[in-house]
Design an enzyme around this catalytic site. Structure first.
Site, mmCIF file in Angstrom:
data_model
loop_
_atom_site.group_PDB
_atom_site.id
_atom_site.type_symbol
_atom_site.label_atom_id
_atom_site.label_comp_id
_atom_site.label_asym_id
_atom_site.label_seq_id
_atom_site.Cartn_x
_atom_site.Cartn_y
_atom_site.Cartn_z
ATOM 1 C CG ASN A 1 -12.057 -0.614 3.931
ATOM 2 O OD1 ASN A 1 -12.372 -1.125 4.920
ATOM 3 N ND2 ASN A 1 -11.544 -0.257 3.899
ATOM 4 N N GLY B 1 -16.281 2.408 3.092
ATOM 5 C CA GLY B 1 -15.182 3.249 3.256
ATOM 6 C C GLY B 1 -14.582 3.112 1.825
ATOM 7 C CD GLN B 2 -14.448 -0.663 -2.977
ATOM 8 O OE1 GLN B 2 -15.814 -1.056 -2.374
ATOM 9 N NE2 GLN B 2 -13.948 -1.658 -3.568
ATOM 10 C CG HIS C 1 -8.534 -3.023 -2.861
ATOM 11 N ND1 HIS C 1 -9.523 -2.077 -3.322
ATOM 12 C CD2 HIS C 1 -8.443 -2.183 -1.248
ATOM 13 C CE1 HIS C 1 -9.969 -0.947 -2.335
ATOM 14 N NE2 HIS C 1 -9.102 -1.421 -1.389
ATOM 15 C CG LEU C 2 -8.342 -9.534 1.835
ATOM 16 C CD1 LEU C 2 -8.881 -10.616 1.260
ATOM 17 C CD2 LEU C 2 -6.506 -9.702 2.675
ATOM 18 C CG HIS C 3 -6.920 -3.149 2.921
ATOM 19 N ND1 HIS C 3 -6.056 -1.904 2.870
ATOM 20 C CD2 HIS C 3 -7.939 -2.994 2.712
ATOM 21 C CE1 HIS C 3 -6.500 -1.390 2.516
ATOM 22 N NE2 HIS C 3 -7.565 -1.499 2.080
ATOM 23 C CG ASP D 1 -1.964 1.323 1.171
ATOM 24 O OD1 ASP D 1 -3.434 0.626 1.279
ATOM 25 O OD2 ASP D 1 -1.963 2.122 0.881
ATOM 26 C CB ILE D 2 0.942 4.263 -1.968
ATOM 27 C CG1 ILE D 2 2.027 4.840 -2.523
ATOM 28 C CG2 ILE D 2 -0.615 4.682 -1.963
ATOM 29 C CD1 ILE D 2 1.711 5.547 -3.988
HETATM 30 P P1 5GP Z 1 -9.338 1.055 0.076
HETATM 31 O O1 5GP Z 1 -10.359 2.299 1.251
HETATM 32 O O2 5GP Z 1 -10.364 1.195 -1.226
HETATM 33 O O3 5GP Z 1 -9.634 -0.381 0.913
HETATM 34 O O4 5GP Z 1 -8.228 1.420 0.512
HETATM 35 C C1 5GP Z 1 -7.201 1.943 -0.940
HETATM 36 C C2 5GP Z 1 -6.118 2.000 -0.778
HETATM 37 O O5 5GP Z 1 -5.181 1.561 -2.099
HETATM 38 C C3 5GP Z 1 -5.761 2.575 0.094
HETATM 39 O O6 5GP Z 1 -4.755 2.408 1.402
HETATM 40 C C4 5GP Z 1 -4.189 3.090 -0.406
HETATM 41 O O7 5GP Z 1 -2.967 3.609 0.655
HETATM 42 C C5 5GP Z 1 -3.945 2.802 -1.043
HETATM 43 N N1 5GP Z 1 -4.047 3.126 -2.703
HETATM 44 C C6 5GP Z 1 -4.626 4.170 -2.964
HETATM 45 N N2 5GP Z 1 -4.161 4.606 -4.496
HETATM 46 C C7 5GP Z 1 -2.891 3.599 -4.930
HETATM 47 C C8 5GP Z 1 -1.804 3.326 -5.834
HETATM 48 O O8 5GP Z 1 -1.483 4.339 -6.169
HETATM 49 N N3 5GP Z 1 -0.641 3.026 -5.446
HETATM 50 C C9 5GP Z 1 -0.724 1.960 -3.831
HETATM 51 N N4 5GP Z 1 0.126 0.873 -4.311
HETATM 52 N N5 5GP Z 1 -1.358 1.987 -3.580
HETATM 53 C C10 5GP Z 1 -2.639 2.994 -3.505
#
Ligand code: 5GP
Ligand code: ZN
Length: 106
Positions: free
Chosen positions: A86, A92-93, A99-101, A30-31
């Site tokens: 999410n 909160g998506q 995607h799975l964290h 994650d970035i």
């Molecule tokens: P969500 O809130 O949709 O479950 O999480 C999206 C996740 O994607 C966030 O934790 C965010 O930091 C990550 N993310 C968003 N853009 C990028 C990207 O360009 N590269 C990477 N590696 N992670 C990203």
């Protein structure tokens, strides 16, 4: 054409720190990590969210979940880790590609 940042990562159009890849899925860091280890495991095929999954996606979803402890162990998370998916705006998506964290501290 949709504009999806994770599809761009799948296609190699934007860089990501990949830790795993096969024909169906890819995992990368994650970035904006919320823990010392924070991976995102995604299908290569664009699926917006868990709300868009059906019984047809059972093999893919099972593969993702079975892969999770393998990747976690490789990152030093053998003692345990957190997972999150999410789903939808109300969930909160932020990125609308399933995607799975995987989060934890080695
Ligand atoms: P969500 O809130 O949709 O479950 O999480 C999206 C996740 O994607 C966030 O934790 C965010 O930091 C990550 N993310 C968003 N853009 C990028 C990207 O360009 N590269 C990477 N590696 N992670 C990203
Ligand atoms: Zn996508």
């Amino acid at each position: 054409m949709h504009d999806c940042i994770f599809c761009k990562i799948v296609k190699g159009e934007i860089p990501a720190s990949k830790v795993y890849e096969d024909d169906d899925v890819i995992a990368f860091k994650d970035i904006r990590p919320a823990a010392p280890v924070h991976l995102l495991l995604i299908p290569k095929r664009h699926i917006e969210s868990l709300l868009d999954c059906t019984a047809d996606d059972q093999p893919l979803l099972g593969k993702m979940l079975a892969l999770t402890p393998v990747l976690a162990r490789e990152q030093g998370l053998g003692a345990g880790f957190k997972t999150a998916i999410n789903t939808g705006l109300a969930g909160g998506q932020e990125v609308f590609h399933l995607h799975l964290h995987i989060l934890g501290t080695p």
